[in-house]
Enzyme design. Sequence first.
Site, PDB file in Angstrom:
ATOM      1  N   ARG A   1      -0.854  -8.810  13.527  1.00 44.27           N
ATOM      2  CA  ARG A   1      -1.388  -7.803  12.596  1.00 44.27           C
ATOM      3  C   ARG A   1      -2.325  -8.444  11.583  1.00 44.27           C
ATOM      4  NH1 ARG A   1       3.595  -5.251  11.768  1.00 44.27           N
ATOM      5  NH2 ARG A   1       3.373  -5.095   9.524  1.00 44.27           N
TER       6      ARG A   1
ATOM      7  N   ARG B   1      10.753  -7.569   4.955  1.00 43.37           N
ATOM      8  CA  ARG B   1      10.790  -6.118   5.086  1.00 43.37           C
ATOM      9  C   ARG B   1      11.645  -5.660   6.266  1.00 43.37           C
ATOM     10  NH1 ARG B   1       5.049  -3.048   5.171  1.00 43.37           N
ATOM     11  NH2 ARG B   1       4.987  -3.731   7.335  1.00 43.37           N
TER      12      ARG B   1
ATOM     13  N   ARG C   1      10.921  -4.239   9.185  1.00 46.64           N
ATOM     14  CA  ARG C   1      10.636  -3.057   9.994  1.00 46.64           C
ATOM     15  C   ARG C   1      10.596  -3.504  11.456  1.00 46.64           C
ATOM     16  NH1 ARG C   1       5.241  -0.369   8.049  1.00 46.64           N
ATOM     17  NH2 ARG C   1       4.338  -1.432   9.835  1.00 46.64           N
TER      18      ARG C   1
ATOM     19  N   ARG D   1      -9.407   1.588   9.037  1.00 44.47           N
ATOM     20  CA  ARG D   1      -8.896   0.274   9.411  1.00 44.47           C
ATOM     21  C   ARG D   1      -9.995  -0.581  10.049  1.00 44.47           C
ATOM     22  NH1 ARG D   1      -3.340   0.565   8.646  1.00 44.47           N
ATOM     23  NH2 ARG D   1      -2.138  -0.974   9.771  1.00 44.47           N
TER      24      ARG D   1
ATOM     25  N   LYS E   1       0.826  -1.219   0.000  1.00 46.79           N
ATOM     26  CA  LYS E   1       0.000   0.000   0.000  1.00 46.79           C
ATOM     27  C   LYS E   1       0.857   1.264   0.000  1.00 46.79           C
ATOM     28  CE  LYS E   1      -2.428  -0.885   3.717  1.00 46.79           C
ATOM     29  NZ  LYS E   1      -1.947  -2.226   4.106  1.00 46.79           N
TER      30      LYS E   1
HETATM   31  P1  ADP Z   1       0.965  -2.108   7.727  1.00 45.58           P
HETATM   32  O1  ADP Z   1      -0.168  -1.819   6.780  1.00 45.58           O
HETATM   33  O2  ADP Z   1       2.122  -2.695   7.056  1.00 45.58           O
HETATM   34  O3  ADP Z   1       0.536  -2.893   8.947  1.00 45.58           O
HETATM   35  P2  ADP Z   1       0.949   0.686   8.664  1.00 45.58           P
HETATM   36  O4  ADP Z   1       2.114   1.577   8.511  1.00 45.58           O
HETATM   37  O5  ADP Z   1      -0.293   1.010   7.920  1.00 45.58           O
HETATM   38  O6  ADP Z   1       1.520  -0.743   8.308  1.00 45.58           O
HETATM   39  O7  ADP Z   1       0.541   0.586  10.217  1.00 45.58           O
HETATM   40  C1  ADP Z   1       1.475   0.290  11.243  1.00 45.58           C
HETATM   41  C2  ADP Z   1       0.757   0.248  12.593  1.00 45.58           C
HETATM   42  O8  ADP Z   1       0.187   1.549  12.886  1.00 45.58           O
HETATM   43  C3  ADP Z   1      -0.424  -0.709  12.669  1.00 45.58           C
HETATM   44  O9  ADP Z   1      -0.026  -2.019  13.016  1.00 45.58           O
HETATM   45  C4  ADP Z   1      -1.285  -0.059  13.761  1.00 45.58           C
HETATM   46  O10 ADP Z   1      -0.785  -0.342  15.049  1.00 45.58           O
HETATM   47  C5  ADP Z   1      -1.079   1.421  13.519  1.00 45.58           C
HETATM   48  N1  ADP Z   1      -2.118   2.025  12.618  1.00 45.58           N
HETATM   49  C6  ADP Z   1      -1.922   2.546  11.372  1.00 45.58           C
HETATM   50  N2  ADP Z   1      -3.066   3.032  10.851  1.00 45.58           N
HETATM   51  C7  ADP Z   1      -4.023   2.800  11.790  1.00 45.58           C
HETATM   52  C8  ADP Z   1      -5.423   3.061  11.858  1.00 45.58           C
HETATM   53  N3  ADP Z   1      -6.092   3.634  10.846  1.00 45.58           N
HETATM   54  N4  ADP Z   1      -6.088   2.696  13.002  1.00 45.58           N
HETATM   55  C9  ADP Z   1      -5.455   2.114  14.022  1.00 45.58           C
HETATM   56  N5  ADP Z   1      -4.145   1.845  14.025  1.00 45.58           N
HETATM   57  C10 ADP Z   1      -3.428   2.166  12.931  1.00 45.58           C
END
Ligand code: ADP
Length: 187
Positions: free
Chosen positions: A138, A125, A127, A88, A13
């Site tokens: 996740r 990845r 991270r 989300r 994404k």
């Molecule tokens: P990925 O899609 O690879 O899991 P993101 O960078 O989108 O990575 O998100 C990393 C973390 O940030 C998530 O695991 C969550 O803890 C938090 N997060 C991101 N966006 C949201 C959201 N819209 N609502 C709640 N938590 C979020």
Amino acid sequence: MQAVLLGPPGAGKGTQAERLCQAHSLLHLSTGDLLRGAVTAGTDLGVEAKGFMDRGELVPDSLVLALLEERLAKKTSDEGFLLDGFPRNVSQAEALAAKIGDDTIDHVVYLKLDDDQILQRLLKRGRKDDTEEVILNRLSVYRAETEPLVAYYRERGLIRDVDALGTVEEVHKRLLDSITTGGAASC
Ligand code: ADP
């Protein structure tokens, strides 16, 4: 254009959002990036969010919405945007609809990838929140909370399916096709 990019962790994404935003001069709004920024800056919100992120859980809606609202307030009114990692869950989708109006989202692009590929990509990845245990968490949070959004937006006729398997270029092209042809491309 106002669009949402949906898909499991590891579907690409972030990478695709950046390319699409360059191609269409859109504002890239990633709640993951906004949250990581708050953690790095050591704000109260960042301190509160960090534990949830480290465990692969969703950060509470109130914190995410506060961050997003702050960012949206800075954008110019005619600037299009692409949301990446938000909404989300269904309550975030409802909050978004209440904030920007029900019919103002043009597309929801759903980047599809199967579980084996997701795991492989995330493990590669590296991270900080990409350990196997956190990844599995996740993924289960994704299935329970985020995947229902596919049906939510499909009912509203907004979903464009895009196969996330392939090179960055191939997926980018599919994504562009899916939003310019207007019809929901299947894969
Ligand atoms: P990925 O899609 O690879 O899991 P993101 O960078 O989108 O990575 O998100 C990393 C973390 O940030 C998530 O695991 C969550 O803890 C938090 N997060 C991101 N966006 C949201 C959201 N819209 N609502 C709640 N938590 C979020």
